[in-house]
Design an enzyme around this catalytic site. Structure first.
Site, PDB file in Angstrom:
ATOM      1  N   GLY A   1      17.674  31.605 -14.172  1.00 57.20           N
ATOM      2  CA  GLY A   1      16.289  31.788 -13.762  1.00 57.20           C
ATOM      3  C   GLY A   1      15.274  31.565 -14.863  1.00 57.20           C
ATOM      4  O   GLY A   1      14.101  31.894 -14.710  1.00 57.20           O
TER       5      GLY A   1
ATOM      6  N   PRO B   1      21.714  28.689 -16.868  1.00 52.22           N
ATOM      7  CA  PRO B   1      20.495  27.878 -16.787  1.00 52.22           C
ATOM      8  C   PRO B   1      20.713  26.638 -15.924  1.00 52.22           C
ATOM      9  O   PRO B   1      21.774  26.034 -15.946  1.00 52.22           O
ATOM     10  CB  PRO B   1      20.251  27.485 -18.251  1.00 52.22           C
ATOM     11  CG  PRO B   1      21.617  27.457 -18.845  1.00 52.22           C
ATOM     12  CD  PRO B   1      22.385  28.561 -18.166  1.00 52.22           C
ATOM     13  N   GLY B   2      19.713  26.274 -15.177  1.00 57.76           N
ATOM     14  CA  GLY B   2      19.748  25.031 -14.397  1.00 57.76           C
ATOM     15  C   GLY B   2      18.434  24.305 -14.545  1.00 57.76           C
ATOM     16  O   GLY B   2      18.346  23.251 -15.168  1.00 57.76           O
TER      17      GLY B   2
ATOM     18  N   TYR C   1       6.924  26.721  -2.058  1.00 56.78           N
ATOM     19  CA  TYR C   1       6.661  27.814  -2.994  1.00 56.78           C
ATOM     20  C   TYR C   1       5.215  27.889  -3.468  1.00 56.78           C
ATOM     21  O   TYR C   1       4.907  28.700  -4.347  1.00 56.78           O
ATOM     22  CB  TYR C   1       7.546  27.655  -4.245  1.00 56.78           C
ATOM     23  CG  TYR C   1       9.021  27.687  -3.989  1.00 56.78           C
ATOM     24  CD1 TYR C   1       9.614  28.678  -3.217  1.00 56.78           C
ATOM     25  CD2 TYR C   1       9.852  26.714  -4.534  1.00 56.78           C
ATOM     26  CE1 TYR C   1      10.977  28.709  -2.993  1.00 56.78           C
ATOM     27  CE2 TYR C   1      11.223  26.736  -4.330  1.00 56.78           C
ATOM     28  CZ  TYR C   1      11.782  27.733  -3.557  1.00 56.78           C
ATOM     29  OH  TYR C   1      13.134  27.756  -3.349  1.00 56.78           O
TER      30      TYR C   1
ATOM     31  N   CYS D   1       3.490  13.230   7.867  1.00 59.78           N
ATOM     32  CA  CYS D   1       2.577  13.662   8.915  1.00 59.78           C
ATOM     33  C   CYS D   1       2.447  15.188   8.915  1.00 59.78           C
ATOM     34  O   CYS D   1       2.789  15.865   9.887  1.00 59.78           O
ATOM     35  CB  CYS D   1       3.087  13.156  10.266  1.00 59.78           C
ATOM     36  SG  CYS D   1       1.880  13.314  11.588  1.00 59.78           S
ATOM     37  N   GLU D   2       1.962  15.716   7.809  1.00 54.73           N
ATOM     38  CA  GLU D   2       1.753  17.149   7.636  1.00 54.73           C
ATOM     39  C   GLU D   2       0.554  17.344   6.718  1.00 54.73           C
ATOM     40  O   GLU D   2       0.473  16.713   5.658  1.00 54.73           O
ATOM     41  CB  GLU D   2       2.974  17.825   6.986  1.00 54.73           C
ATOM     42  CG  GLU D   2       4.245  17.779   7.790  1.00 54.73           C
ATOM     43  CD  GLU D   2       4.251  18.763   8.941  1.00 54.73           C
ATOM     44  OE1 GLU D   2       3.408  19.690   8.940  1.00 54.73           O
ATOM     45  OE2 GLU D   2       5.103  18.600   9.837  1.00 54.73           O
TER      46      GLU D   2
ATOM     47  N   TYR E   1      15.449  20.593  -8.638  1.00 57.86           N
ATOM     48  CA  TYR E   1      15.185  20.968  -7.243  1.00 57.86           C
ATOM     49  C   TYR E   1      14.455  19.919  -6.423  1.00 57.86           C
ATOM     50  O   TYR E   1      14.349  20.081  -5.206  1.00 57.86           O
ATOM     51  CB  TYR E   1      14.440  22.316  -7.167  1.00 57.86           C
ATOM     52  CG  TYR E   1      15.284  23.439  -7.703  1.00 57.86           C
ATOM     53  CD1 TYR E   1      16.395  23.882  -7.002  1.00 57.86           C
ATOM     54  CD2 TYR E   1      15.015  24.016  -8.931  1.00 57.86           C
ATOM     55  CE1 TYR E   1      17.207  24.882  -7.505  1.00 57.86           C
ATOM     56  CE2 TYR E   1      15.816  25.013  -9.447  1.00 57.86           C
ATOM     57  CZ  TYR E   1      16.911  25.439  -8.722  1.00 57.86           C
ATOM     58  OH  TYR E   1      17.713  26.411  -9.230  1.00 57.86           O
TER      59      TYR E   1
END
Length: 472
Positions: free
Chosen positions: A283, A326-327, A373, A400-401, A430
């Site tokens: 994280g 960790p990522g 997020y 289309c948003e 991500y």
């Protein structure tokens, strides 16, 4: 409205968020946001890994994810070395597991194996990538709050080092798989320690009211210990905790470690079992914009080592082998996303104000984090420099948003126009792993750059790919 590091809510009006100030020169690249190789050349074009983005766009098209291999590997080895050094005296070092959910592919798994990192998989698919990339199965950690019988059995047969038990349901199924395979399987118990990281609700993972782990406060974690010890097919290696994502200090880890090690000491006193490991999760945050100030791997490691050694001394127990995961902190800054501008639009608002919209050829299908997020990103003009005045702009996608936003607020040159290249930094984590085919838009390729050359790691999807599973 509550703010959070994953994406603070913006103030009303068009002055932009409080942390964003008009740059002296919108052509500048802020080092904290970019791979270390990123430069703006004499011709004005941004390059990464020694390759100008103009060349990348010409060869690989847009949108495209671009990963700097040297940067990725340098960040990985920095974590490896920092935690090994910080914990050398206390417990002989520490293990660093790369959180594959951030971004993985066969090449990444191979880099990690070559550089001495371990691999944290959440699903059978991520495990398959690890094995294909040559990862030693003994260096794989299998997570998951709802692992299937097939995933558990495959992991046990493959010889994964540890399975993280996320609930009582995992214990017997893992033990049964181990008995069937004729092995004794190492496990960690995912413990909910009641620490809420100050982050977005969707990425805070250690408070009580969520799907992960076994509660320390309710006694579930202690009961899981008893159940694991009752199964001879399982070897209890230790406890596991993960408090959330985009964390910028060690204070949350301090509380979590003390609580986790308290249970560690309780197990020793009650069962006479000294578990050899403790996993504090990951994280660790990165800089997406100028508002973020992450700690270096060395500072993180030193701080966490002080926390763990002090807690163990207070409890009168030996320091167990520590693991971290960790990522994002490895993959995130090593990657950028390259887009081509399709149109710009000024929208008139109340009070004589207006907003500049810059539409690109990707969007929420290649970066869902802004919509999911409320995350913030930066962007820069990539194919050229500009002397035009900076204008507060919003970078949006082609889907289309109305929520299809890539960068909510950024100062871009006033002369940005159709055909220009935009680069969004800090997208190595991500974005590819959460990409979709929304609106039947093919997913972008992943292109790796190194020493002035580029090659494709994951090819661009085609319309044939989109239709291949449609059996009519």
């Amino acid at each position: 409205m509550r703010a959070h590091p994953a994406g603070p809510q913006h103030a009303a009006g068009l002055g932009g968020p409080g942390w964003l100030s008009e740059p002296d020169d919108p052509n500048d690249l802020l080092p904290a946001l970019w791979p270390t190789s990123a430069r703006r050349g004499a011709d004005g074009a941004v390059s990464v890994g020694g390759v100008p983005v103009t060349e990348l766009a010409a060869e690989h098209g847009t949108p495209a994810y671009v990963v700097d291999e040297a940067d990725f590997r340098a960040r990985a080895t920095a974590f490896r070395d920092a935690f090994a050094d910080a914990f050398a005296d206390a417990c002989g070092g520490a293990d660093v597991y790369y959180a594959a959910k951030a971004f993985t592919c066969t090449a990444v798994a191979r880099w990690l194996a070559e550089d001495g990192l371990r691999y944290d998989a959440c699903t059978g698919g991520e495990l398959a990538v690890a094995l294909r990339g040559g990862t030693d199965p003994a260096h794989v950690l299998l997570h998951g709050n709802n692992k299937s019988d097939a995933e558990i059995a495959r992991a046990v047969r493959a010889g994964v080092g540890k399975v993280v038990v996320d609930g009582f349901h995992d214990i017997d199924r893992t033990a049964d798989a181990a008995r069937e395979a004729g092995v004794r399987q190492g496990v960690l118990i995912r413990t909910t320690v009641g620490v809420e990281a100050h982050t977005h609700d969707y990425i805070a993972t250690a408070h009580e009211d969520q799907k992960f782990g076994l509660s320390l406060a309710s006694g579930q974690a202690a009961e899981a210990v008893r159940r694991v010890l009752a199964r001879p097919e399982l070897e209890l290696r230790g406890l596991h905790s993960h408090i959330g994502s985009q964390i910028f200090d060690v204070s949350g880890f301090e509380v979590a470690a003390r609580r986790l090690l308290g249970l560690h000491a309780q197990v020793l006193a009650e069962h006479g079992v000294e578990m050899p490991e403790v996993d504090l999760g990951g994280g660790f945050g990165i800089a997406y914009t100028t508002q973020d100030a992450p700690l270096s791997p060395a500072d993180l490691a030193r701080g966490m080592a002080e926390v763990v050694t002090a807690a163990c001394a207070q409890l009168g127990v030996a320091v167990p082998k520590v693991s971290v995961e960790p990522g994002r902190a490895i993959a995130g800054p090593a990657g950028v996303t390259l887009y081509r501008v399709g149109s710009t639009k000024d929208v008139a608002l109340d009070g004589g104000l207006h907003r500049r919209y810059v539409a690109v050829d990707g969007g929420m299908s290649d970066n869902i984090r802004t919509a999911l997020y409320d995350a913030d990103y930066s962007a820069t003009l990539g194919g050229r420099s500009s002397v035009a005045a900076p204008v507060l702009s919003r970078v949006v996608g082609k889907h289309c948003e109305s929520g299809d936003v890539v960068v909510k607020d950024e100062f871009l040159p006033d002369d940005v126009t159709a055909g220009d290249l935009l680069v969004v930094p800090a997208t190595g984590a991500y974005c590819h792993s959460m990409a979709s085919q929304y609106n039947h838009v093919p997913r972008p390729p992943v292109v790796v750059v190194k020493d002035g050359t580029s090659r494709v790691l994951v090819r661009r999807e085609s319309e044939e790919d989109l239709l291949a599973r449609d059996v009519g």
